[in-house]
Design a protein around this motif. Structure first.
Motif, short mmCIF file in Angstrom:
data_model
loop_
_atom_site.label_atom_id
_atom_site.label_comp_id
_atom_site.label_asym_id
_atom_site.label_seq_id
_atom_site.Cartn_x
_atom_site.Cartn_y
_atom_site.Cartn_z
N MET A 49 3.12 -6.14 11.93
CA MET A 49 2.35 -5.36 10.95
C MET A 49 2.17 -6.16 9.66
N VAL A 50 3.24 -6.79 9.20
CA VAL A 50 3.17 -7.57 7.97
C VAL A 50 2.25 -8.78 8.14
N ASP A 51 2.33 -9.42 9.30
CA ASP A 51 1.47 -10.58 9.55
C ASP A 51 -0.01 -10.19 9.65
N ALA A 52 -0.28 -8.94 10.02
CA ALA A 52 -1.66 -8.49 10.18
C ALA A 52 -2.24 -7.89 8.90
N LEU A 53 -1.49 -7.93 7.79
CA LEU A 53 -2.01 -7.39 6.53
C LEU A 53 -3.26 -8.14 6.09
N ARG A 54 -4.22 -7.40 5.58
CA ARG A 54 -5.43 -8.03 5.05
C ARG A 54 -5.92 -7.26 3.85
N ASP A 57 -6.38 -3.03 2.92
CA ASP A 57 -5.49 -2.10 3.63
C ASP A 57 -4.77 -1.20 2.62
N GLN A 58 -4.64 0.06 2.96
CA GLN A 58 -3.85 1.01 2.17
C GLN A 58 -2.41 0.93 2.69
N VAL A 59 -1.45 0.71 1.80
CA VAL A 59 -0.06 0.51 2.23
C VAL A 59 0.89 1.38 1.41
N ILE A 60 2.09 1.57 1.98
CA ILE A 60 3.20 2.22 1.28
C ILE A 60 4.33 1.19 1.26
N THR A 61 4.88 0.94 0.08
CA THR A 61 6.01 0.02 -0.03
C THR A 61 7.31 0.78 0.20
N GLN A 62 8.39 0.04 0.38
CA GLN A 62 9.69 0.68 0.58
C GLN A 62 10.14 1.43 -0.67
N GLY A 63 9.61 1.07 -1.82
CA GLY A 63 9.93 1.78 -3.04
C GLY A 63 9.13 3.06 -3.22
N VAL A 66 2.21 3.66 -3.35
CA VAL A 66 1.05 3.68 -2.47
C VAL A 66 -0.05 2.90 -3.17
N GLY A 67 -0.65 1.97 -2.45
CA GLY A 67 -1.69 1.16 -3.08
C GLY A 67 -2.57 0.48 -2.07
N LYS A 68 -3.48 -0.30 -2.61
CA LYS A 68 -4.46 -1.01 -1.80
C LYS A 68 -4.22 -2.52 -1.96
N VAL A 69 -4.18 -3.23 -0.85
CA VAL A 69 -3.93 -4.67 -0.88
C VAL A 69 -5.17 -5.35 -1.45
N ILE A 91 6.70 -8.31 -2.27
CA ILE A 91 7.07 -9.14 -1.13
C ILE A 91 6.52 -8.44 0.12
N LYS A 92 5.85 -9.20 0.97
CA LYS A 92 5.19 -8.58 2.12
C LYS A 92 6.17 -7.85 3.04
N SER A 93 7.39 -8.32 3.14
CA SER A 93 8.34 -7.67 4.03
C SER A 93 8.80 -6.31 3.50
N THR A 94 8.53 -6.00 2.21
CA THR A 94 8.91 -4.69 1.67
C THR A 94 7.82 -3.65 1.89
N ILE A 95 6.75 -4.00 2.54
CA ILE A 95 5.72 -3.01 2.87
C ILE A 95 6.20 -2.25 4.09
N ALA A 96 6.36 -0.95 3.92
CA ALA A 96 6.95 -0.12 4.96
C ALA A 96 5.93 0.38 5.97
N GLN A 97 4.71 0.66 5.52
CA GLN A 97 3.74 1.27 6.41
C GLN A 97 2.33 0.95 5.95
N VAL A 98 1.44 0.77 6.90
CA VAL A 98 0.03 0.61 6.60
C VAL A 98 -0.64 1.94 6.92
N ILE A 99 -1.21 2.56 5.88
CA ILE A 99 -1.82 3.88 6.05
C ILE A 99 -3.16 3.77 6.75
N SER A 100 -4.03 2.92 6.21
CA SER A 100 -5.35 2.73 6.82
C SER A 100 -5.70 1.26 6.81
N LYS A 101 -6.20 0.82 7.94
CA LYS A 101 -6.59 -0.58 8.09
C LYS A 101 -8.09 -0.70 7.79
#
Length: 107
Positions: A49-54, A57-63, A66-69, A91-101
């Motif tokens: 998932m982290v490698d496929a970030l572009r 994308d709407q993401v949720i961090t571990q903290g 919620v934001g947009k890459v 840090i890309k590894s702290t992104i917990a979930q991708v909401i919308s691709k």
């Protein structure tokens, strides 16, 4: 009788020693299939998932942000816009979930 009871009991001890390790082996096998293997699968999925970030994308961090890459950097960081005009580096590894691709651009 030439064989005393003590010698007769000691003769079966070799097979009994091996049989005492069978429950330990079974416990390890059960732990592998119920704990270790699923955790390895989750780590592998998260890395994919982290490698496929572009960008976009709407993401949720571990903290919990919620934001947009906005930008994905090669050094393991991403720039995320959490509000209009407010950008943070995460840090890309702290992104917990991708909401919308976002859909890739078609040529």
């Amino acid at each position: 009788m030439l064989v005393t009871p003590a010698y007769a009991q000691a003769a079966g001890g070799a097979a009994g020693g091996l049989a005492s390790f069978v429950p330990l082996i079974l416990i390890f096998v059960i732990m592998y299939f119920f704990l270790i293997r699923p955790q390895q699968k989750r780590v592998k999925e998260h890395k994919a998932m982290v490698d496929a970030l572009r960008r976009g994308d709407q993401v949720i961090t571990q903290g919990g942000l919620v934001g947009k890459v906005i930008k994905v950097k090669e050094d393991g960081e991403a720039e995320v816009e959490i509000a209009e005009g407010v950008k943070v580096r995460v840090i890309k590894s702290t992104i917990a979930q991708v909401i919308s691709k976002t859909e890739p651009a078609k040529d």
